[in-house]
Design an enzyme around this catalytic site. Structure first.
Site, short mmCIF file in Angstrom:
data_model
loop_
_atom_site.label_atom_id
_atom_site.label_comp_id
_atom_site.label_asym_id
_atom_site.label_seq_id
_atom_site.Cartn_x
_atom_site.Cartn_y
_atom_site.Cartn_z
N HIS A 1 0.85 -1.20 0.00
CA HIS A 1 0.00 0.00 0.00
C HIS A 1 0.88 1.25 0.00
O HIS A 1 1.79 1.38 0.81
CB HIS A 1 -0.90 0.02 1.25
N TYR B 1 -9.14 5.11 7.84
CA TYR B 1 -9.27 5.44 9.26
C TYR B 1 -10.28 6.58 9.35
O TYR B 1 -10.04 7.65 8.80
CB TYR B 1 -7.95 5.93 9.83
N PRO C 1 -3.77 -0.14 18.85
CA PRO C 1 -3.45 -0.56 17.49
C PRO C 1 -3.62 0.52 16.41
O PRO C 1 -3.36 0.28 15.25
CB PRO C 1 -4.42 -1.73 17.24
N LYS D 1 1.45 -0.39 15.22
CA LYS D 1 2.83 -0.43 15.71
C LYS D 1 3.17 -1.62 16.59
O LYS D 1 4.35 -1.86 16.87
CB LYS D 1 3.12 0.86 16.50
N TYR E 1 4.20 6.44 10.11
CA TYR E 1 3.36 5.25 9.84
C TYR E 1 4.18 4.19 9.10
O TYR E 1 4.05 2.99 9.38
CB TYR E 1 2.14 5.65 9.01
P1 FAS Z 1 2.69 -12.11 21.71
O1 FAS Z 1 1.75 -11.79 22.82
O2 FAS Z 1 2.17 -12.19 20.31
O3 FAS Z 1 3.38 -13.54 21.98
C1 FAS Z 1 3.78 -13.90 23.29
C2 FAS Z 1 3.82 -15.41 23.34
O4 FAS Z 1 4.30 -15.81 24.64
C3 FAS Z 1 2.44 -16.05 23.17
O5 FAS Z 1 2.49 -17.07 22.23
C4 FAS Z 1 2.11 -16.57 24.57
O6 FAS Z 1 1.31 -17.73 24.53
C5 FAS Z 1 3.49 -16.86 25.13
N1 FAS Z 1 3.55 -16.82 26.59
C6 FAS Z 1 2.96 -15.93 27.43
N2 FAS Z 1 3.23 -16.25 28.72
C7 FAS Z 1 4.02 -17.38 28.70
C8 FAS Z 1 4.61 -18.20 29.69
N3 FAS Z 1 4.45 -17.91 30.98
N4 FAS Z 1 5.34 -19.26 29.30
C9 FAS Z 1 5.51 -19.54 27.99
N5 FAS Z 1 4.96 -18.81 26.98
C10 FAS Z 1 4.22 -17.74 27.34
N6 FAS Z 1 -0.85 -4.98 16.74
C11 FAS Z 1 -1.00 -4.29 15.60
O7 FAS Z 1 -0.02 -3.75 15.08
N7 FAS Z 1 -2.26 -4.19 15.02
C12 FAS Z 1 -3.36 -4.80 15.56
O8 FAS Z 1 -4.47 -4.68 15.03
C13 FAS Z 1 -3.24 -5.54 16.74
N8 FAS Z 1 -4.31 -6.18 17.32
C14 FAS Z 1 -4.13 -6.88 18.49
C15 FAS Z 1 -5.20 -7.56 19.12
C16 FAS Z 1 -5.01 -8.26 20.34
C17 FAS Z 1 -6.17 -9.00 20.99
C18 FAS Z 1 -3.73 -8.26 20.95
C19 FAS Z 1 -3.52 -8.97 22.27
C20 FAS Z 1 -2.67 -7.61 20.33
C21 FAS Z 1 -2.86 -6.92 19.10
N9 FAS Z 1 -1.79 -6.27 18.46
C22 FAS Z 1 -1.94 -5.59 17.31
C23 FAS Z 1 -0.48 -6.31 19.02
C24 FAS Z 1 0.14 -7.66 18.66
O9 FAS Z 1 0.17 -7.81 17.28
C25 FAS Z 1 1.48 -7.70 19.32
O10 FAS Z 1 2.19 -6.48 19.14
C26 FAS Z 1 2.34 -8.83 18.86
O11 FAS Z 1 1.62 -10.03 18.99
C27 FAS Z 1 3.60 -8.81 19.71
O12 FAS Z 1 4.25 -10.02 19.53
P2 FAS Z 1 5.02 -10.71 20.77
O13 FAS Z 1 5.85 -9.70 21.44
O14 FAS Z 1 5.62 -11.94 20.21
O15 FAS Z 1 3.87 -11.06 21.83
C1 PHB Z 2 -5.36 -4.59 10.74
O1 PHB Z 2 -5.43 -4.80 9.52
O2 PHB Z 2 -5.65 -5.47 11.58
C2 PHB Z 2 -4.91 -3.24 11.24
C3 PHB Z 2 -4.37 -2.33 10.35
C4 PHB Z 2 -3.94 -1.09 10.81
C5 PHB Z 2 -4.07 -0.79 12.16
C6 PHB Z 2 -4.59 -1.72 13.06
C7 PHB Z 2 -5.01 -2.96 12.59
O3 PHB Z 2 -3.66 0.43 12.61
#
Ligand code: FAS
Ligand code: PHB
Length: 403
Positions: A83, A210, A301, A305, A397
């Site tokens: 994009h 957005y 989100p 980032k 961004y």
């Molecule tokens: P993660 O949380 O992805 O991974 C951590 C891992 O550690 C998991 O697999 C977990 O099971 C494991 N773990 C935890 N405790 C443990 C323990 N005690 N022992 C062993 N393993 C353990 N970011 C965006 O940019 N855009 C979005 O739209 C967006 N939507 C999101 C929606 C939700 C519901 C959440 C929670 C996050 C969202 N995020 C979004 C942010 C997300 O993408 C995170 O930034 C990303 O997953 C970060 O990756 P990790 O640091 O690997 O953490």
């Molecule tokens: C998504 O596609 O899930 C998305 C994209 C941009 C954002 C947040 C989520 O800022």
């Protein structure tokens, strides 16, 4: 990596023990593997559960470059949607922020689930040691060195390592090894949440929209030419059961409406509510223990980032661990400061985008709600008319440099 049995405990030694097999943990494994540094990943959920989480959707240019340098970009090159900008919208007016024209950079829409699947498949090919379904994961120290203890299929395990990396997310366990007065997180809770849906319907737009609406924020994103990803702002305490598919589509139709444009509807295949919160620890390193990704910081989100920050941390820490293995412990000593300096620039952008595009919660007095809404309209109209303001949005961004 040596393994030996002692009384009922499977003991093994490695160079780097990683807790968490999300994107940060698995990507760090690839950075280390590329440099021949032994590692073990310990994950408490099943492989299927980790893969099933629907989360981020946008990769910064910087993140795409990191994955490509590691040979992990085949999937996103084939199926990612490049994009050249985003659309910002207010009061039924929509304007384009043209990243390519403004800063010469792009972003790639490629869901976190795909990133996760690519990282897992590449580790399968490498034969990496990734333990899924570990129970009672407990990090600690043994004779001054990190050790991760866990139970697997009823058997006790202990992984001794030279370094321990917490890639275990916001609710992870590794942070417990850092003294509370040093960890000292700074936090902001937003009085809004995102209700997100996946829908089996082709996107109604070529680029992300957005939108600020008097009823609340809405966003149109996507996952592929046949799958749309959409969000609406809801109150932080909303229950997903109170949002029927029809109610969700009504809110999206209202908040995304512009003359001459229609949002296509389709079957909703996944829906969830995500709270909006910022939290940043004061240190991401303590002795031989390090944090990456959500284990160190989370963002709302709105600026896309979360995943990208995790990738940036991993690129910095992976390089630092490789330098240390080559006899230079300088980068490791400065990792936390460098990661946090970059993260606070990301935090302020995520806060800026969130404040720009969300309406205040109902607890705010009506007069102040109206003022804050009109002030946001003024800010969006200013951005729509200012190349300089748009360049600033575009620069942040598409991703700040990782160094
Ligand atoms: P993660 O949380 O992805 O991974 C951590 C891992 O550690 C998991 O697999 C977990 O099971 C494991 N773990 C935890 N405790 C443990 C323990 N005690 N022992 C062993 N393993 C353990 N970011 C965006 O940019 N855009 C979005 O739209 C967006 N939507 C999101 C929606 C939700 C519901 C959440 C929670 C996050 C969202 N995020 C979004 C942010 C997300 O993408 C995170 O930034 C990303 O997953 C970060 O990756 P990790 O640091 O690997 O953490
Ligand atoms: C998504 O596609 O899930 C998305 C994209 C941009 C954002 C947040 C989520 O800022």
């Amino acid at each position: 990596m040596s393994t030996k049995e002692t009384a009922d405990v499977h003991q093994q030694r490695t160079r780097v023990a990683i807790i968490g097999a999300g994107p940060a943990g698995l990507l760090l494994g690839h950075v280390l593997a590329a440099r021949g540094i032994p590692f073990v990943v310990v994950e408490h959920r099943s492989r299927e559960h980790v893969l099933g989480r629907v989360r981020a959707g946008v990769l910064e240019q910087s993140s795409v470059d990191v994955l490509a340098q590691l040979g992990l970009a085949d999937g996103l090159r084939a199926d990612g949607l490049v994009h050249g900008g985003i659309l910002l919208q207010h009061e039924s007016e929509r304007f384009h922020v043209d990243f390519e024209e403004l800063v010469g950079r792009t972003v790639t829409v490629y869901g976190q689930q795909r990133v996760q699947a690519d990282l897992m498949a590449a580790h399968d090919t490498l034969g990496s040691e990734i333990v899924y379904g570990a129970a009672e994961v407990s990090p600690g120290h043994l004779d001054g060195r990190p050790v991760v203890r866990f139970t697997l299929d009823g058997e006790q395990h202990a992984v001794e390592a030279d370094f321990l990396v917490g890639a275990d997310g916001f609710h992870g366990v590794t942070k417990s090894l850092i003294p509370a007065d040093l960890l000292a997180p700074s936090e902001r809770e937003y009085d809004a949440a995102w209700l997100g849906v996946l829908a089996d319907v082709p996107p109604s737009t070529d680029e992300l929209i957005y939108a600020l609406h008097r009823d609340g924020f809405a966003m149109h994103s996507m996952r592929s030419p046949s799958v749309s990803r959409l969000y609406v702002q809801v109150a932080p305490d909303e229950r997903i059961e109170d949002w029927s598919d029809d109610r969700i589509w009504d809110a999206l139709d209202t908040r995304l409406a512009v003359p001459g444009w229609r949002l296509q509807h389709g079957p909703i295949t996944e829906k969830s509510i995500t709270r909006m919160r910022s939290s940043v620890v004061s240190t991401m390193a303590h002795g031989r223990v390090f944090l990456v990704g959500d284990a160190g910081h989370i963002v709302p989100p709105t600026g896309a980032k979360g995943l990208n920050s995790a990738i940036a941390d991993v690129a910095m820490l992976g390089e630092a661990l490789a330098a240390e293995s080559a006899g230079d412990d300088g980068p490791l000593a400065t990792y936390s400061d460098r990661a946090l300096e970059r993260q606070w620039k990301v935090q302020q952008f995520s806060e800026y985008m969130t404040d720009l595009l969300h309406v205040p919660g109902s607890a705010v007095p009506a007069e102040e709600r109206e003022f804050r809404y009109r002030s946001r309209l003024g800010r969006l109209r200013y951005i729509g008319g200012s190349r300089f303001a748009q360049q600033s949005v575009a620069e942040q961004y598409t991703g700040l440099a990782i160094r």
